[in-house]
Design an enzyme around this catalytic site. Structure first.
Site, PDB file in Angstrom:
ATOM      1  N   HIS A 259      36.045  55.198  47.970  1.00 32.78           N
ATOM      2  CA  HIS A 259      37.097  54.951  48.931  1.00 32.78           C
ATOM      3  C   HIS A 259      38.274  54.174  48.305  1.00 32.78           C
ATOM      4  CE1 HIS A 259      33.549  54.913  51.356  1.00 32.78           C
ATOM      5  NE2 HIS A 259      34.272  55.126  52.297  1.00 32.78           N
TER       6      HIS A 259
ATOM      7  N   ASP B  65      21.083  61.406  56.526  1.00 33.50           N
ATOM      8  CA  ASP B  65      21.709  60.349  56.195  1.00 33.50           C
ATOM      9  C   ASP B  65      21.517  59.363  57.172  1.00 33.50           C
ATOM     10  OD1 ASP B  65      23.139  61.315  53.681  1.00 33.50           O
ATOM     11  OD2 ASP B  65      24.788  61.627  54.965  1.00 33.50           O
TER      12      ASP B  65
ATOM     13  N   SER C  77      29.855  65.772  51.373  1.00 31.75           N
ATOM     14  CA  SER C  77      31.240  66.333  51.817  1.00 31.75           C
ATOM     15  C   SER C  77      32.269  66.424  50.760  1.00 31.75           C
ATOM     16  CB  SER C  77      31.856  65.651  52.903  1.00 31.75           C
ATOM     17  OG  SER C  77      31.856  64.140  52.698  1.00 31.75           O
TER      18      SER C  77
END
Length: 751
Positions: free
Chosen positions: A691, A595, A429
């Site tokens: 992150h 995934d 993504s």
């Protein structure tokens, strides 16, 4: 006092805390403004529990990011790199949680891992040789006083010293034995301060007791509490466990000088047996976790009452199996589902009422609610899909085996793809920016047509394909701009799922997810991704990955059914995804990534149960998805933010061709396991942490690649970030990925 809550959701019924915290990150909200939002959320939670008649209400279960991180900061277990930053204490806290990059310093975040067998992620406390434990109970005491000012007496909650020691990552020469006494003294000081505060109960969470415990573990636990409990004075201690049973230490637990013991009767398979065999002391309260804190289905009162009937009634406090942070706030927020469906669900608020009902029936003989509950469970909820059930029943060994074997496929694929050393790719993504989200919302509201919606997404895909080509990526992705979530998106196109509008739960920090609900048997009724993948591949001469979510992750990131086994549900999903894989292959997609980010999530906490209760069907379920593809089709998978080192052999047995791992936040700890197990699958340990908002430099990434190459053969190594990039900003993503490709090109030159 006969009802208790271990913990409550904290993101806000409408994600108020999430949005306020993200505004604080963007400097659109002051710290005082953020604290005001937090105080309001705590007030609403406490008042909701009090209104439902809950006796033992938790405080200090609130957190801006993670309660494990809160405990570490309360004890000054804070690495110097964060302490030395010239920013406010709250900003230091967030720096530890998500990294920090500014003129005052550049630091990476702490490691992040899954919280036991849930989809929640905790921050791993880090203890370096310069750490000195010092107590700061400001947060715990202030929140206790907040509740008291509202007329609500709470039991403060804190991670217990044994579990904390088992979670801490020691980075220097210091070991558990070196800090054990110091930590006990800190917890003794906590008790002393609570006595001064006139706190009656303290809940010490010790979920690490549900693991397989070694002799050393048991000795450590007993030594800690032998030193601590004589100092509890007037404070009553609830030693709370959850996520399983405490079979290895039960007889020691019931002899402790604690005032209550919390046991899980939902996931604790042997809990009832332990009590029946060894009894339960009359001088302690038994906090019985009989209402499921993880799933959203209504409690079957009669089954629960049958359990309660075997327990010492005078000692029982009826509670949840774990914190309710793992379920959404309330069914009342779901206006788009019929009452025929909603009546089968109990979110956090409804579970409070279930506790009250069970208390009224068990303790006071009020059976009206029992009758209504029995009517609900007597009705047939779902008719079943016989075609799907027959397909699962007909599966045999050959359906789970791909041919030819791995080494032969590897040679075939190398000849076809002709990739350079250290091929570069991303996980799937790209940023879901405000315009992407607005386009999706406008389509859902009917404000734009399907054609307009698709055209927007195709333009985004075209832009990012062009950018990937310019930067120099070897294997491209389309960016997934059409996907709201890597599970919900697929569930919306599968028969057997239903969806909520506001049933959000916290995954980590400000990241919230809205798990779909497995309502019935799962079947593929339409193409899931083929059209988008084929369009994206048409834009480039480079190879593009088709992107799917695997069956185990789809199941683990959903609220599963309770009327059939997890194995059967997963095999149903696997058959549906298999159809999509073969359709992608038929339409010319040569690399397909499936995934399995959540592979470990429902792995039993006890290693003795790993294969018989999980791996023996979860790994074959993944193989079922790709067993029928041609040897020329390359199968990728991805896993993140869990501890995989101890199941590396099982992961290799998934028989994928390439696997990418989260690795940077765990300091590449997985590399030793790959090397030790002779891991055959080509792999891409993530070279930077997505992150965190910080941008890694070219040199930093090159250093990571060099470290990886000392453990992974160059012919096996792929270069990629840790995870998907949907939650990040465009500028940081592009800068980071440009550095990733430049770093890789530099290492190729060295090689």
């Amino acid at each position: 006092m006969t009802t208790s809550i271990i913990g409550y959701p904290r993101i806000g019924a409408h994600r108020e805390l999430k949005f306020a915290t993200e505004k604080f990150f963007r400097q659109e909200l002051s710290e005082a403004g953020l604290q005001a939002v937090a105080a309001e959320q705590r007030k609403e939670n406490w008042q909701k529990q009090a209104a439902a008649g809950i006796d033992f209400i938790a405080s200090n279960d609130f957190s801006f990011y993670d309660t494990t991180l809160d405990t570490a900061f309360a004890l000054n277990i804070i690495p110097k790199r964060y302490q030395n930053l010239a920013i406010s204490p709250l900003e230091k806290y967030f720096a530890a949680a998500r990294g920090h990059q500014s003129e005052v310093g550049d630091v990476k975040a702490l490691a992040m891992k899954k919280w036991f067998n849930t989809n929640y992620h905790y921050m791993v406390p880090e203890f370096d040789d310069g750490t000195t434990i010092q107590l700061d109970l400001t947060k715990l005491l202030s929140e206790y006083r907040e509740a008291l000012a509202l007329g609500i007496t709470t039991k403060p909650v804190l991670i217990g010293p044994f579990t904390l020691l088992k979670l801490i990552r020691f980075t220097g020469q210091t070991q558990i034995s070196d800090v054990q006494n110091e930590l006990v003294r800190a917890y003794a000081e906590i008790l002393s301060q609570l006595v001064t505060e006139k706190v009656e109960w303290l809940q010490l969470d010790e979920p690490a007791l549900v693991f397989d415990l070694t002799t050393e573990d048991i000795s450590l636990f007993k030594a800690i509490y032998a030193d601590l409990l004589p100092q509890k004075q007037t404070v009553k201690i609830l030693l709370q466990t959850y996520f399983g049973d405490v079979r290895d230490i039960y007889t020691d637990l019931i002899q402790l000088d604690v005032d209550g013991i919390g046991l899980d009767f939902v996931e604790g398979r042997k809990t009832a047996e332990l009590i029946a065999t060894h009894g339960f002391p009359t001088d302690k309260k038994l906090f019985a976790g009989v209402v499921n804190g993880k799933n959203i289905w209504r409690n079957d009162y009669q089954k629960t009452l049958d359990i309660l009937a075997t327990l010492p009634k005078a000692s029982v406090v009826i509670g949840t199996s774990c914190s309710l942070q793992h379920v959404p706030y309330t069914v009342n927020a779901e206006s788009e589902l019929s009452q025929d469906i909603l009546r089968h669900f109990a979110f956090a608020e409804e579970k409070l009422l279930e506790l009250k009902d069970l208390n009224d029936i068990f303790c006071h003989g009020q059976e009206d609610s029992l009758t209504a509950n029995q009517v609900l469970f007597a009705a047939k909820r779902y008719q079943g899909n016989r075609a799907v059930q027959s397909k699962v029943a007909a599966l045999g060994d050959a359906d789970f085996t791909r041919t030819p074997d791995f080494s032969e496929r590897e040679n075939v694929q190398k000849a076809i793809f002709q990739l350079p050393k250290l091929p570069t790719t991303t996980i799937g993504s790209f940023p879901q920016t405000a315009d992407v989200r607005k386009n999706r919302l406008n389509f859902k509201r009917g404000e734009i047509s399907k054609a307009e919606y698709d055209t927007f997404n195709q333009e985004k895909t075209k832009d990012w394909i062009k950018w990937q080509e310019q930067v120099g990526f070897d294997i491209l992705v389309h960016g997934e701009f059409e996907r709201n979530d890597m599970v919900e998106y697929f569930g919306e196109k599968l028969d057997g799922y239903i969806f909520t509008k506001n049933a959000w739960v916290q995954s980590y920090g400000t990241r919230c997810v809205k798990p779909p609900i497995v309502w019935g048997d799962i079947a593929r009724i339409q193409s899931l991704t083929v059209e988008d993948a084929v369009y994206a591949q048409s834009l480039t001469d480079k190879t593009l990955k088709g992107m799917l979510t695997g069956p185990v992750t789809i199941l683990n990131w959903s609220f599963p059914r309770e009327d059939i086994s997890l194995k059967v549900s997963t095999l149903q999903i696997a058959l549906a995804i298999q159809e999509e894989v073969l359709d992608l292959e038929q339409n010319g997609i040569k690399i397909i990534q499936i995934d399995e980010a959540a592979l470990r999530e429902k792995l039993p906490l006890r290693q003795t149960d790993w294969h018989s209760e999980y791996l023996d069907w979860a790994i074959p379920a993944f193989r079922l998805v790709h067993a029928k593809v041609a040897p020329e089709t390359q199968i990728h998978t991805h896993m993140c933010y869990s501890e995989f080192t101890d199941i590396i052999s099982a992961i290799d047995a998934m028989d994928a061709d390439v696997i990418s791992f989260e690795a940077s936040r765990s300091d590449l700890s997985i590399l030793d396991a790959l090397q030790a197990n002779g891991f055959r699958t080509q792999n891409g340990p993530g070279v930077y942490d997505i992150h965190s908002p910080r941008i890694p430099s070219v040199g930093e990434i090159q250093d990571v690649i060099r470290r990886i190459l000392t453990k992974v053969p160059v012919e096996k190594l792929w270069i990629n970030p840790d995870c998907g990039l949907k939650t990040r900003g465009v500028a940081e993503v592009k800068a980071s990925l440009e550095n990733l490709v430049k770093a890789t090109q530099g290492i190729r030159s060295e090689l």
